[in-house]
Motif scaffolding. Structure first.
Motif, PDB file in Angstrom:
ATOM      1  N   MET A 118      68.508  84.595 112.941  1.00  0.00           N
ATOM      2  CA  MET A 118      67.677  86.072 113.241  1.00  0.00           C
ATOM      3  C   MET A 118      67.613  87.275 112.914  1.00  0.00           C
ATOM      4  SD  MET A 118      69.999  86.421 116.623  1.00  0.00           S
ATOM      5  CE  MET A 118      71.473  87.005 116.240  1.00  0.00           C
ATOM      6  N   THR A 119      68.138  87.974 112.066  1.00  0.00           N
ATOM      7  CA  THR A 119      68.504  89.132 111.340  1.00  0.00           C
ATOM      8  C   THR A 119      67.418  89.030 110.355  1.00  0.00           C
ATOM      9  OG1 THR A 119      69.710  87.763 110.024  1.00  0.00           O
ATOM     10  CG2 THR A 119      70.872  88.613 111.809  1.00  0.00           C
ATOM     11  N   HIS A 120      67.095  88.617 109.943  1.00  0.00           N
ATOM     12  CA  HIS A 120      66.220  89.214 109.384  1.00  0.00           C
ATOM     13  C   HIS A 120      64.589  89.535 110.277  1.00  0.00           C
ATOM     14  CE1 HIS A 120      63.426  86.052 110.842  1.00  0.00           C
ATOM     15  NE2 HIS A 120      62.420  86.148 110.938  1.00  0.00           N
ATOM     16  N   LYS A 165      68.266  92.328 138.775  1.00  0.00           N
ATOM     17  CA  LYS A 165      68.592  93.986 138.886  1.00  0.00           C
ATOM     18  C   LYS A 165      68.764  94.583 137.384  1.00  0.00           C
ATOM     19  CE  LYS A 165      68.496  93.682 144.040  1.00  0.00           C
ATOM     20  NZ  LYS A 165      69.161  94.148 145.058  1.00  0.00           N
ATOM     21  N   GLN A 166      68.969  95.848 137.212  1.00  0.00           N
ATOM     22  CA  GLN A 166      68.800  96.489 136.340  1.00  0.00           C
ATOM     23  C   GLN A 166      70.453  96.339 136.107  1.00  0.00           C
ATOM     24  OE1 GLN A 166      67.947 100.558 135.871  1.00  0.00           O
ATOM     25  NE2 GLN A 166      65.942 100.383 134.597  1.00  0.00           N
ATOM     26  N   VAL A 167      71.414  96.496 137.467  1.00  0.00           N
ATOM     27  CA  VAL A 167      72.655  96.180 137.676  1.00  0.00           C
ATOM     28  C   VAL A 167      73.058  95.090 137.051  1.00  0.00           C
ATOM     29  CG1 VAL A 167      72.735  95.766 139.410  1.00  0.00           C
ATOM     30  CG2 VAL A 167      74.880  96.334 138.427  1.00  0.00           C
ATOM     31  N   GLU A 168      72.666  93.838 137.646  1.00  0.00           N
ATOM     32  CA  GLU A 168      72.892  92.849 137.056  1.00  0.00           C
ATOM     33  C   GLU A 168      72.304  92.306 135.914  1.00  0.00           C
ATOM     34  OE1 GLU A 168      71.793  90.595 141.330  1.00  0.00           O
ATOM     35  OE2 GLU A 168      70.348  90.709 139.861  1.00  0.00           O
ATOM     36  N   LEU A 169      71.731  92.796 134.989  1.00  0.00           N
ATOM     37  CA  LEU A 169      71.415  92.493 133.409  1.00  0.00           C
ATOM     38  C   LEU A 169      72.546  93.259 132.217  1.00  0.00           C
ATOM     39  CD1 LEU A 169      69.831  91.731 131.012  1.00  0.00           C
ATOM     40  CD2 LEU A 169      67.620  93.598 131.543  1.00  0.00           C
ATOM     41  N   ALA A 170      72.776  94.281 132.990  1.00  0.00           N
ATOM     42  CA  ALA A 170      73.964  95.611 132.730  1.00  0.00           C
ATOM     43  C   ALA A 170      75.006  94.808 132.333  1.00  0.00           C
ATOM     44  CB  ALA A 170      73.738  96.649 133.078  1.00  0.00           C
ATOM     45  N   GLN A 171      75.686  94.031 133.522  1.00  0.00           N
ATOM     46  CA  GLN A 171      76.478  93.672 133.732  1.00  0.00           C
ATOM     47  C   GLN A 171      76.900  92.185 132.523  1.00  0.00           C
ATOM     48  OE1 GLN A 171      77.021  92.752 137.284  1.00  0.00           O
ATOM     49  NE2 GLN A 171      77.746  94.597 138.614  1.00  0.00           N
ATOM     50  N   ALA A 172      75.659  91.298 132.764  1.00  0.00           N
ATOM     51  CA  ALA A 172      75.567  90.236 131.680  1.00  0.00           C
ATOM     52  C   ALA A 172      75.366  90.973 130.506  1.00  0.00           C
ATOM     53  CB  ALA A 172      73.882  89.357 132.044  1.00  0.00           C
ATOM     54  N   LEU A 173      75.244  91.791 129.898  1.00  0.00           N
ATOM     55  CA  LEU A 173      74.963  92.532 128.222  1.00  0.00           C
ATOM     56  C   LEU A 173      76.165  93.490 128.373  1.00  0.00           C
ATOM     57  CD1 LEU A 173      71.413  93.624 127.879  1.00  0.00           C
ATOM     58  CD2 LEU A 173      72.545  91.214 127.224  1.00  0.00           C
ATOM     59  N   LEU A 221      70.763  92.982 120.716  1.00  0.00           N
ATOM     60  CA  LEU A 221      69.951  91.827 120.771  1.00  0.00           C
ATOM     61  C   LEU A 221      71.059  90.988 120.899  1.00  0.00           C
ATOM     62  CD1 LEU A 221      66.846  91.105 119.881  1.00  0.00           C
ATOM     63  CD2 LEU A 221      67.352  90.935 117.757  1.00  0.00           C
ATOM     64  N   LEU A 222      71.606  91.193 120.103  1.00  0.00           N
ATOM     65  CA  LEU A 222      72.211  89.956 119.533  1.00  0.00           C
ATOM     66  C   LEU A 222      72.709  89.103 121.220  1.00  0.00           C
ATOM     67  CD1 LEU A 222      74.807  90.889 116.914  1.00  0.00           C
ATOM     68  CD2 LEU A 222      72.759  88.457 117.094  1.00  0.00           C
ATOM     69  N   LYS A 223      73.689  89.950 122.232  1.00  0.00           N
ATOM     70  CA  LYS A 223      74.009  89.995 123.287  1.00  0.00           C
ATOM     71  C   LYS A 223      72.888  89.458 124.281  1.00  0.00           C
ATOM     72  CE  LYS A 223      77.304  93.508 123.298  1.00  0.00           C
ATOM     73  NZ  LYS A 223      78.156  94.874 124.188  1.00  0.00           N
ATOM     74  N   ILE A 224      71.691  89.777 123.740  1.00  0.00           N
ATOM     75  CA  ILE A 224      70.616  88.734 124.638  1.00  0.00           C
ATOM     76  C   ILE A 224      70.245  87.631 124.269  1.00  0.00           C
ATOM     77  CG2 ILE A 224      68.167  89.385 124.949  1.00  0.00           C
ATOM     78  CD1 ILE A 224      68.610  92.177 125.106  1.00  0.00           C
ATOM     79  N   ASN A 225      70.497  87.239 123.403  1.00  0.00           N
ATOM     80  CA  ASN A 225      70.428  86.306 122.872  1.00  0.00           C
ATOM     81  C   ASN A 225      71.314  85.392 123.404  1.00  0.00           C
ATOM     82  OD1 ASN A 225      71.345  84.141 120.307  1.00  0.00           O
ATOM     83  ND2 ASN A 225      69.163  84.196 120.363  1.00  0.00           N
ATOM     84  N   ALA A 237      73.508  85.519 125.880  1.00  0.00           N
ATOM     85  CA  ALA A 237      73.201  85.805 126.949  1.00  0.00           C
ATOM     86  C   ALA A 237      72.452  84.624 128.024  1.00  0.00           C
ATOM     87  CB  ALA A 237      72.986  87.128 128.217  1.00  0.00           C
ATOM     88  N   PHE A 238      71.600  84.826 126.829  1.00  0.00           N
ATOM     89  CA  PHE A 238      70.376  83.672 127.786  1.00  0.00           C
ATOM     90  C   PHE A 238      69.041  82.743 126.555  1.00  0.00           C
ATOM     91  CE2 PHE A 238      69.537  87.914 129.136  1.00  0.00           C
ATOM     92  CZ  PHE A 238      69.844  88.066 130.964  1.00  0.00           C
ATOM     93  N   GLY A 239      69.699  82.941 125.743  1.00  0.00           N
ATOM     94  CA  GLY A 239      69.228  82.201 124.684  1.00  0.00           C
ATOM     95  C   GLY A 239      67.911  82.394 124.808  1.00  0.00           C
ATOM     96  N   ILE A 240      67.471  83.503 124.637  1.00  0.00           N
ATOM     97  CA  ILE A 240      66.018  83.469 124.549  1.00  0.00           C
ATOM     98  C   ILE A 240      65.726  83.252 122.945  1.00  0.00           C
ATOM     99  CG2 ILE A 240      65.767  84.581 126.939  1.00  0.00           C
ATOM    100  CD1 ILE A 240      65.120  87.112 124.386  1.00  0.00           C
ATOM    101  N   ASP A 241      64.125  83.170 122.244  1.00  0.00           N
ATOM    102  CA  ASP A 241      63.685  83.245 120.813  1.00  0.00           C
ATOM    103  C   ASP A 241      63.762  84.591 120.772  1.00  0.00           C
ATOM    104  OD1 ASP A 241      62.202  83.622 118.627  1.00  0.00           O
ATOM    105  OD2 ASP A 241      60.473  82.287 119.539  1.00  0.00           O
ATOM    106  N   VAL A 242      64.530  85.093 120.415  1.00  0.00           N
ATOM    107  CA  VAL A 242      64.562  86.823 119.068  1.00  0.00           C
ATOM    108  C   VAL A 242      63.253  87.092 119.054  1.00  0.00           C
ATOM    109  CG1 VAL A 242      66.894  86.876 119.334  1.00  0.00           C
ATOM    110  CG2 VAL A 242      65.878  86.384 117.167  1.00  0.00           C
ATOM    111  N   GLN A 243      61.816  86.098 118.627  1.00  0.00           N
ATOM    112  CA  GLN A 243      60.772  86.949 117.910  1.00  0.00           C
ATOM    113  C   GLN A 243      59.687  87.651 119.446  1.00  0.00           C
ATOM    114  OE1 GLN A 243      59.807  85.484 115.422  1.00  0.00           O
ATOM    115  NE2 GLN A 243      57.994  86.395 115.537  1.00  0.00           N
ATOM    116  N   LEU A 244      60.472  87.464 120.665  1.00  0.00           N
ATOM    117  CA  LEU A 244      60.501  88.328 120.995  1.00  0.00           C
ATOM    118  C   LEU A 244      59.888  89.259 120.959  1.00  0.00           C
ATOM    119  CD1 LEU A 244      58.814  88.508 124.426  1.00  0.00           C
ATOM    120  CD2 LEU A 244      61.099  88.690 124.546  1.00  0.00           C
ATOM    121  N   PHE A 245      61.229  90.508 120.030  1.00  0.00           N
ATOM    122  CA  PHE A 245      61.555  91.022 119.616  1.00  0.00           C
ATOM    123  C   PHE A 245      61.911  91.433 118.178  1.00  0.00           C
ATOM    124  CE2 PHE A 245      63.835  90.455 123.754  1.00  0.00           C
ATOM    125  CZ  PHE A 245      63.932  91.460 124.159  1.00  0.00           C
ATOM    126  N   SER A 246      61.118  90.610 117.706  1.00  0.00           N
ATOM    127  CA  SER A 246      60.402  90.251 116.483  1.00  0.00           C
ATOM    128  C   SER A 246      59.370  91.432 116.242  1.00  0.00           C
ATOM    129  CB  SER A 246      59.821  89.186 115.716  1.00  0.00           C
ATOM    130  OG  SER A 246      59.494  89.221 114.485  1.00  0.00           O
TER     131      SER A 246
END
Length: 493
Positions: A1-3, A47-55, A77-81, A83-92
């Motif tokens: 994903m780093t590329h 909520k924003q506070v919940e996502l902020a705590q997760a990250l 971005l690494l923390k999002i991956n 915490a949620f295991g999402i496809d980082v291509q969303l932010f590519s």
């Protein structure tokens, strides 16, 4: 994903063996993905506070990212991956670049120009809207092609008067409706040719003299470059390119003369219901002036007599009149005066990519309205043998057979390293006229097996067994069979 965040100047390296993460290059490109991050949060009902705590970041910092006041960094971005295991291509950035390309294609026919900055903003911050616009455009394009394919199958008379979509297509329809013959301009050109005492290979000098004595216009050489002709009304000077051959310079001078002496006639001819807007009429005026220029260099009666005497030998005619291969071919396609008809030809000019930039027809040969053409047309083989005249007997699916003549023409830019232009020119006529042409020699015109089976274009071609097919036929299902492969692409069910 780093590329995903690598650029020509930067590359991210994740932590390794206890070493901190680092970036090569001067700086990491700032990536603003606030809308995408906000959409991710809303999809998960956070909520924003919940996502902020997760990250593991502050709520205010997350709010700044979502408002595009702070960039989305690689650590976040690494923390999002994680915490949620999402496809980082969303932010590519690769995905963003692809969206921008597709959007630019989809918005080419927008009512007003859209700046690249606005397209990039849409792709970056509202990718779902961007993908929806792209999908709608593709659906509309598919429906348009289906409608045009139906029109092509029903024939030109069914769509007559319907109006082409683009202004340049409307101009094509104007000439097609007149069988590529504009008699008033032919008559005017013959009158001027005789009045001025022109003769083959002496038109160039005669035009300079007429412009000077009749209109007070001096002809001068322009600076070498892209401009072939430029008229300056203030100084009454007509500049022509020194890169053009003498015959080409004469054509440009004759075009300007048409606007000077035949403006009213050209305006009347351009006032045609086929032309639905001012842009189409402006293009038509240029096309009609070009028609007059060709008719002046190659006056109808003299040219027809020479063509018949030389068995329509294009290169001989070019030497006699001092003009190029393309000019002769184009003029041959216009000789349809009712009381003195030449062989009815169709004429096309294509580039290496298969784009048809010119097409005229005094025959019943049909050009596809759906885009593309048949790869078996001899005109495309001309690029493989540049400068050589190629011939072909070709038969359409309905049994109509034609004799084709094709050759490449090249226009250099006049300087080393500057791109020139290479085209393939083709001229064709119905096989019943072929004996009049020098190019029929050596062919057995009575043998149907000698003809190459061709079509109009793959999307509307009825030849289901053609191994050269590039697209499935519109309106016909493809026989998709995982247990069987055939030589023919897209076999019909």
């Amino acid at each position: 994903m780093t590329h995903l965040f690598a650029t020509s100047a930067t590359r991210y390296h994740p932590p390794h063996h206890g070493r901190p993460a680092r970036c090569e290059g001067s700086e990491v490109r700032k990536t603003f993905m606030g809308v995408r991050l906000r959409r991710l949060r809303e999809e998960r009902g956070l909520k924003q506070v919940e996502l902020a705590q997760a990250l593991g970041i502050s709520t205010s910092y997350l709010n700044q990212i979502e408002q595009n006041q702070r960039p989305l960094t690689v650590p976040v971005l690494l923390k999002i991956n994680q915490a949620f295991g999402i496809d980082v291509q969303l932010f590519s950035e690769d995905e963003e670049a692809r969206l921008i390309t597709d959007l630019r294609d989809s918005l080419t026919e927008a009512p007003e120009p859209i700046a690249l900055a606005e397209i990039r903003e849409l792709a970056t911050n509202m990718p779902a809207v961007a993908r929806t616009l792209i999908a709608l455009h593709r659906r509309q394009r598919d429906l348009t092609e289906r409608n045009e394919a139906m029109a092509a199958q029903l024939g030109d008379q069914w769509i007559e008067g319907g109006g082409a979509r683009m202004p340049f297509e409307q101009v094509r329809e104007l000439f097609y409706a007149n069988y590529n013959h504009i008699e008033p301009l032919d008559q005017a050109a013959e009158r001027l040719y005789k009045e001025a005492g022109f003769a083959p290979r002496r038109v160039h000098a005669g035009l300079i003299e007429r412009l000077r004595t009749r209109h007070g216009i001096a002809v001068a050489l322009a600076e070498p470059g892209a401009v072939q002709r430029r008229y300056d009304p203030a100084t009454r000077t007509l500049h022509v390119s020194p890169d053009l051959r003498q015959g080409q310079q004469a054509f440009q001078m004759a075009t300007q003369l048409a606007f000077l002496e035949l403006g009213d006639l050209i305006d009347r001819l351009a006032d045609d219901p086929i032309l639905t807007g001012p842009e189409a009429r402006r293009l038509a005026r240029i096309g009609l002036a070009n028609y007059f220029a060709g008719a002046l260099l190659l006056p109808y009666a003299d040219f027809l007599a020479a063509a018949e005497a030389q068995a329509y030998d294009i290169e001989k005619l070019g030497r006699h009149f001092g003009v190029g291969f393309e000019t002769i071919c184009h003029r041959l396609s216009t000789l349809q005066r009712p009381e003195a008809r030449g062989v009815p030809f169709f004429f096309i000019r294509v580039d290496r990519a298969g784009n048809i930039s010119k097409r005229q027809s005094a025959t019943d040969f049909h050009f596809s309205r759906v885009g593309g053409s048949c790869p078996l047309w001899k005109v495309y083989e001309a690029f493989v043998q540049p400068g050589r005249v190629l011939r072909q007997v070709a038969q359409m699916p309905d049994g109509r057979t034609y004799l084709w003549v094709a050759r490449t023409v090249r226009r250099t830019a006049g300087a080393f390293g500057e791109p020139g232009k290479t085209f393939a020119i083709a001229l064709g006529c119905d096989i019943r006229h072929a004996p009049k042409l020098v190019y029929s020699r050596g062919f057995d015109l009575t043998d149907p097996r000698a003809a190459t089976p061709i079509g109009v274009g793959c999307k509307v071609c009825e030849r289901t067994a053609c191994p050269q097919r590039a697209f499935p036929m519109i309106g016909r299902a493809v026989a998709a069979d995982e247990n069987r492969a055939t030589l023919t692409p897209y076999p019909v069910a």
